[in-house]
Design an enzyme around this catalytic site. Sequence first.
Site, short mmCIF file in Angstrom:
data_model
loop_
_atom_site.label_atom_id
_atom_site.label_comp_id
_atom_site.label_asym_id
_atom_site.label_seq_id
_atom_site.Cartn_x
_atom_site.Cartn_y
_atom_site.Cartn_z
N CYS A 196 35.78 38.48 35.99
CA CYS A 196 36.93 38.27 35.13
C CYS A 196 38.14 39.37 35.52
O CYS A 196 39.23 39.12 35.43
CB CYS A 196 36.62 38.35 33.56
SG CYS A 196 35.08 37.87 33.24
N ASP A 197 37.74 40.46 35.54
CA ASP A 197 38.81 41.60 35.81
C ASP A 197 39.02 42.49 36.99
O ASP A 197 39.90 43.12 37.20
CB ASP A 197 38.52 42.76 34.65
CG ASP A 197 38.45 42.03 33.43
OD1 ASP A 197 39.12 41.08 33.04
OD2 ASP A 197 37.68 42.61 32.41
N CYS A 253 32.85 42.76 32.92
CA CYS A 253 33.04 41.46 33.83
C CYS A 253 33.82 41.79 34.88
O CYS A 253 34.97 41.64 34.84
CB CYS A 253 33.37 40.35 32.94
SG CYS A 253 33.53 38.79 34.06
#
Length: 303
Positions: free
Chosen positions: A134-135, A131
């Site tokens: 997300c990261d 992701c």
Amino acid sequence: MYDVTIMGSGPAGFTAAIYTSRARLKTLVVAGAMWGGQLMLTTEVENFPGFKEGILGPDLMDNMWKQAERFGAEMIFEDATAVGFSSKPFKVTVGSKVYEGKTVIVATGASARWLGLESETRLRGRGVSVCATCDAAFFKDKKAVVVGGGDTALEEALALSKFVREVKVVHRRDKLRATKILQDRALKDAKIEFIWNSTVQEILGKDRVEGIRLEKVGSNEEFELTCDAVFIAIGHKPNTEIFKGQIELNKAGYVVVNDTTRTSVEGVFVAGDVQDYRYRQAITSAGAGCKAAMDAIKYLEEV
Ligand code: NAP
């Protein structure tokens, strides 16, 4: 006793919930601990009709949740642990509680696939991710690799290029599967480079990602790239583990759908990525959720 138990809370599950609860059916949504589905891992959604400037994936899902709740749908934000579809009422177990429903709509979606390497598992959360949304921010001005050649891979690469110094997209062929618009964007992005005809043999690093070892397809030639992060974007698998032996699944594990949204069990309906491995769009899932709800409503009127 619920009229409809909906399993899953992506666009299919929440749309089904909007329709059944608005039809004044007692509706339970077993939304899962990671509610909202794959759109929770996306940034801008530009192709969901009705939002001319686009909308953030998590905002879209939040809206759908609140819309379903407005009509009285009840939500449980835990994972279902078992189902019993062999007799009526249908049972859905969540931990120590069993919920009974006259109908069920299965909308549990699909999850990201992994390569299956030991090094990938060991370094998950230490530079290995599925992701970028997300990261990516953790890798500001660093080097990232994305594995895959579909829409997801290119979206990940484009999301990453806003943060990192360079992105290398490793693909096992010399042709992308992704849609033309994303190809054009990625090919134009100065930070994105493609490594064609290559497969990942190992993700390197002891406690965090330090590089990746690749092999050229068709030869035994191996080579290494240094990088700080590896984003795996090679597709998805259906979330159907708990339905094994309860409803018919195909060889790949997707729910078999008979004529519109009916499954092999009368009264159990299906919608979204858990059965649709072709279109897999938020809007097609939402449409399927609507159809499943209408089929469940009609079924309840007739039994
Ligand atoms: P996908 O289209 O199935 O692409 C998976 C990619 O990973 C393919 O390029 C495939 O290679 C590669 N791959 C698969 N297994 C591999 C392995 N073991 N090792 C190395 N490479 C591997 O999956 P996706 O990109 O997740 O997209 C799924 C669906 O969602 C598509 O319908 C897509 O259009 C849709 N989607 C849409 C958007 C959007 O509209 N913005 C965004 C994301 C996804 P091959 O090409 O050689 O098979």
